[in-house]
Design a protein around this motif. Structure first.
Motif, mmCIF file in Angstrom:
data_model
loop_
_atom_site.group_PDB
_atom_site.id
_atom_site.type_symbol
_atom_site.label_atom_id
_atom_site.label_comp_id
_atom_site.label_asym_id
_atom_site.label_seq_id
_atom_site.Cartn_x
_atom_site.Cartn_y
_atom_site.Cartn_z
ATOM 1 N N TRP A 124 2.545 10.966 -16.696
ATOM 2 C CA TRP A 124 2.372 11.672 -15.523
ATOM 3 C C TRP A 124 2.922 12.759 -15.803
ATOM 4 N N LEU A 148 3.585 0.872 -3.627
ATOM 5 C CA LEU A 148 2.627 0.236 -5.020
ATOM 6 C C LEU A 148 2.390 1.830 -5.778
ATOM 7 N N PRO A 149 1.832 2.938 -5.077
ATOM 8 C CA PRO A 149 1.688 4.062 -5.878
ATOM 9 C C PRO A 149 2.847 4.681 -6.689
ATOM 10 N N PHE A 150 4.076 4.646 -5.826
ATOM 11 C CA PHE A 150 5.304 5.130 -6.054
ATOM 12 C C PHE A 150 5.832 4.368 -7.482
ATOM 13 N N TYR A 210 5.712 7.449 -15.870
ATOM 14 C CA TYR A 210 6.333 8.636 -15.787
ATOM 15 C C TYR A 210 5.792 9.551 -16.936
ATOM 16 N N LEU A 243 3.758 2.658 -9.427
ATOM 17 C CA LEU A 243 2.954 2.810 -10.735
ATOM 18 C C LEU A 243 3.460 4.013 -11.069
ATOM 19 N N ILE A 244 3.456 5.221 -10.452
ATOM 20 C CA ILE A 244 3.908 6.520 -11.103
ATOM 21 C C ILE A 244 5.287 6.526 -11.800
ATOM 22 N N SER A 264 2.158 16.178 -13.530
ATOM 23 C CA SER A 264 3.171 16.853 -12.625
ATOM 24 C C SER A 264 3.286 18.479 -12.901
ATOM 25 N N GLY A 309 0.882 -1.242 0.009
ATOM 26 C CA GLY A 309 0.010 0.006 0.057
ATOM 27 C C GLY A 309 0.606 1.301 -0.067
#
Length: 74
Positions: free
Chosen positions: A21, A9-11, A18, A13-14, A25, A6
């Motif tokens: 995003w 995982l967001p990092f 990239y 996926l980002i 950003s 948790g």
């Protein structure tokens, strides 16, 4: 393990997306001050509601109007 997923995982996926995003950003960077002011204002409002007991009233009202007839589907 669930905590690590948790959190990380967001990092991941980002990082994987990239290039997609980049517009998000840049938008966040352009509006950074506004986002900070709105966030700070919301924190002050919620903190004041917690201190005065208003938060409990809001939560109770939401519970009775939104989920009073909801039943667990088991």
């Amino acid at each position: 393990m669930a905590y690590c997923l948790g959190l990380g995982l967001p990092f991941i996926l980002i990082a994987a997306a990239y290039e997609r995003w980049a517009p998000v950003s840049s938008w966040l960077q352009r509006h950074q001050r506004t986002i900070q002011v709105v966030g700070a204002t919301l924190l002050i409002i919620v903190g004041t509601l917690l201190l005065t007991g208003g938060w409990d009233s809001i939560v109770q009202r939401l519970q009775t109007t939104l989920i009073s007839d909801w039943k667990v589907p088991l």
